[in-house]
Design a protein around this motif. Structure first.
Motif, PDB file in Angstrom:
ATOM      1  N   ALA A 126      48.899  32.289  31.993  1.00  0.00           N
ATOM      2  CA  ALA A 126      50.139  33.006  31.712  1.00  0.00           C
ATOM      3  C   ALA A 126      49.973  34.522  31.732  1.00  0.00           C
ATOM      4  CB  ALA A 126      50.697  32.569  30.359  1.00  0.00           C
ATOM      5  N   ALA A 127      48.853  35.026  31.229  1.00  0.00           N
ATOM      6  CA  ALA A 127      48.691  36.473  31.045  1.00  0.00           C
ATOM      7  C   ALA A 127      48.867  37.268  32.337  1.00  0.00           C
ATOM      8  CB  ALA A 127      47.343  36.773  30.394  1.00  0.00           C
ATOM      9  N   PRO A 128      48.246  36.881  33.467  1.00  0.00           N
ATOM     10  CA  PRO A 128      48.429  37.689  34.688  1.00  0.00           C
ATOM     11  C   PRO A 128      49.884  37.746  35.148  1.00  0.00           C
ATOM     12  CG  PRO A 128      46.546  36.206  34.913  1.00  0.00           C
ATOM     13  CD  PRO A 128      47.283  35.791  33.684  1.00  0.00           C
ATOM     14  N   LEU A 129      50.605  36.636  35.022  1.00  0.00           N
ATOM     15  CA  LEU A 129      51.998  36.621  35.475  1.00  0.00           C
ATOM     16  C   LEU A 129      52.883  37.470  34.561  1.00  0.00           C
ATOM     17  CD1 LEU A 129      52.405  32.855  36.455  1.00  0.00           C
ATOM     18  CD2 LEU A 129      52.197  34.829  37.996  1.00  0.00           C
ATOM     19  N   LEU A 130      52.719  37.317  33.243  1.00  0.00           N
ATOM     20  CA  LEU A 130      53.554  38.081  32.323  1.00  0.00           C
ATOM     21  C   LEU A 130      53.239  39.572  32.404  1.00  0.00           C
ATOM     22  CD1 LEU A 130      53.575  35.700  29.223  1.00  0.00           C
ATOM     23  CD2 LEU A 130      55.258  35.914  31.070  1.00  0.00           C
ATOM     24  N   ARG A 131      51.992  39.898  32.667  1.00  0.00           N
ATOM     25  CA  ARG A 131      51.641  41.310  32.865  1.00  0.00           C
ATOM     26  C   ARG A 131      52.280  41.840  34.149  1.00  0.00           C
ATOM     27  NH1 ARG A 131      45.642  43.898  34.106  1.00  0.00           N
ATOM     28  NH2 ARG A 131      46.350  46.068  34.140  1.00  0.00           N
ATOM     29  N   GLU A 136      56.645  47.417  31.915  1.00  0.00           N
ATOM     30  CA  GLU A 136      55.640  48.390  31.520  1.00  0.00           C
ATOM     31  C   GLU A 136      54.293  48.037  32.135  1.00  0.00           C
ATOM     32  OE1 GLU A 136      55.444  49.331  27.327  1.00  0.00           O
ATOM     33  OE2 GLU A 136      57.344  48.304  27.010  1.00  0.00           O
ATOM     34  N   ASP A 137      53.391  49.018  32.154  1.00  0.00           N
ATOM     35  CA  ASP A 137      52.014  48.763  32.553  1.00  0.00           C
ATOM     36  C   ASP A 137      51.256  48.342  31.299  1.00  0.00           C
ATOM     37  OD1 ASP A 137      49.558  48.606  33.699  1.00  0.00           O
ATOM     38  OD2 ASP A 137      49.294  50.759  34.016  1.00  0.00           O
ATOM     39  N   LEU A 138      51.193  47.053  31.038  1.00  0.00           N
ATOM     40  CA  LEU A 138      50.683  46.557  29.761  1.00  0.00           C
ATOM     41  C   LEU A 138      49.183  46.720  29.603  1.00  0.00           C
ATOM     42  CD1 LEU A 138      52.667  43.202  29.315  1.00  0.00           C
ATOM     43  CD2 LEU A 138      53.197  45.456  28.387  1.00  0.00           C
ATOM     44  N   GLY A 139      48.438  46.571  30.706  1.00  0.00           N
ATOM     45  CA  GLY A 139      46.992  46.434  30.558  1.00  0.00           C
ATOM     46  C   GLY A 139      46.672  45.016  30.103  1.00  0.00           C
ATOM     47  N   PHE A 144      47.609  39.838  27.395  1.00  0.00           N
ATOM     48  CA  PHE A 144      47.279  38.609  26.669  1.00  0.00           C
ATOM     49  C   PHE A 144      48.106  38.478  25.397  1.00  0.00           C
ATOM     50  CE2 PHE A 144      43.501  38.329  29.378  1.00  0.00           C
ATOM     51  CZ  PHE A 144      43.460  36.965  29.590  1.00  0.00           C
ATOM     52  N   ARG A 145      48.457  39.609  24.779  1.00  0.00           N
ATOM     53  CA  ARG A 145      49.339  39.537  23.617  1.00  0.00           C
ATOM     54  C   ARG A 145      50.683  38.941  24.016  1.00  0.00           C
ATOM     55  NH1 ARG A 145      50.673  45.091  21.017  1.00  0.00           N
ATOM     56  NH2 ARG A 145      48.379  45.148  20.897  1.00  0.00           N
ATOM     57  N   ALA A 146      51.190  39.361  25.182  1.00  0.00           N
ATOM     58  CA  ALA A 146      52.443  38.792  25.680  1.00  0.00           C
ATOM     59  C   ALA A 146      52.302  37.305  25.953  1.00  0.00           C
ATOM     60  CB  ALA A 146      52.873  39.534  26.949  1.00  0.00           C
ATOM     61  N   ALA A 147      51.152  36.900  26.503  1.00  0.00           N
ATOM     62  CA  ALA A 147      50.927  35.482  26.788  1.00  0.00           C
ATOM     63  C   ALA A 147      50.937  34.667  25.508  1.00  0.00           C
ATOM     64  CB  ALA A 147      49.605  35.304  27.534  1.00  0.00           C
ATOM     65  N   MET A 190      63.062  34.554  25.380  1.00  0.00           N
ATOM     66  CA  MET A 190      62.188  35.636  24.932  1.00  0.00           C
ATOM     67  C   MET A 190      62.148  36.805  25.915  1.00  0.00           C
ATOM     68  SD  MET A 190      58.153  35.426  23.814  1.00  0.00           S
ATOM     69  CE  MET A 190      58.362  35.398  22.032  1.00  0.00           C
ATOM     70  N   GLY A 191      62.235  36.540  27.206  1.00  0.00           N
ATOM     71  CA  GLY A 191      61.860  37.553  28.173  1.00  0.00           C
ATOM     72  C   GLY A 191      62.960  38.316  28.864  1.00  0.00           C
TER      73      GLY A 191
END
Length: 236
Positions: A126-131, A136-139, A144-147, A190-191
């Motif tokens: 999930a993390a790569p897709l949500l990033r 924003e440029d999450l880093g 991973f926090r978003a995931a 959520m998104g």
């Protein structure tokens, strides 16, 4: 209204389950207003400015409940049912154990690792897709926090169904479809405004996200079975 985490009941729950007042507040808000919780986690830090539990901590606590349900439902031994009998027989004979003893040992190992291992694979998917989809440029850290934020929002919706979700029965298969649908719903609730802007785009991205998670789950499930078989073979 914030739950007083210093009350004896909340303190006892936190000590025993890692689930205290802030976790209960976060779960409630993930059901009622998940987009607001995500915004707080993304803009005000991992504790949402002090209002919420950390998403990783909360997800680990939710996983503890899932592991308890899995244990009470008889474990993960059902995952062995689809393996070739010849392979199972050869491994069992090599271990020097009876068929029941070998299966019980494998079940024990799989029950121990299944929930945390699959959760890790879900986050990695999930993390790569949500990033990528975030405005924003999450880093990677906030990615991973978003995931884990989405995984928490998904998990709180499926908790009432988990008692019937494990196994190979037709009911378990039906529940699995409902669980996937709830993952899509959690993403859409959520998104909006962060991961997508229109409902059609949100549905498309949610389906892609669930597909990535399901593929990662298949890989993780194969690893769970491998760990169970290796553990059963190695145990005296």
């Amino acid at each position: 209204m914030m739950v007083d985490a210093d009350k004896p009941g909340a303190a006892l729950a936190d000590d025993m389950l890692g689930f205290g007042g802030r976790e209960f507040v976060t779960v409630k808000q993930l059901v009622l207003r998940p987009a607001g919780v995500l915004q707080a986690w993304m803009e005000q830090g991992a504790e949402g400015g002090g209002a919420y539990a950390r998403p990783l901590r909360l997800y680990l606590a939710l996983n503890a409940f899932l592991m308890l349900v899995l244990f009470l439902r008889g474990g993960a031994g059902y995952m062995l049912e689809g393996l070739p009998p010849d392979m199972m027989g050869a491994l069992q004979e090599r271990s020097g154990k009876s068929t029941d003893a070998f299966a019980a040992d494998a079940d024990g190992w799989m029950t121990l690792v299944m929930v945390p291992l699959l959760s890790l694979f879900y986050a990695l998917a999930a993390a790569p897709l949500l990033r990528l989809w975030d405005q924003e440029d999450l880093g990677w850290r906030r990615g991973f926090r978003a995931a884990f934020a989405w995984l928490c929002a998904w998990t709180v919706l499926i908790l009432p169904l988990t008692w019937w979700a494990y196994g190979k029965s037709p009911l378990a298969a039906l529940i699995s479809l409902v669980v996937i649908l709830l993952g899509v719903i959690a993403f859409l609730r959520m998104g909006r405004g962060r991961w997508f802007r229109t409902t059609l785009a949100g549905i498309g991205k949610a389906i892609l996200l669930m597909l990535a998670v399901q593929i990662s789950g298949l890989i993780g499930g194969a690893l769970v079975v491998a760990i169970g078989l290796l553990g059963a073979s190695a145990m005296p």
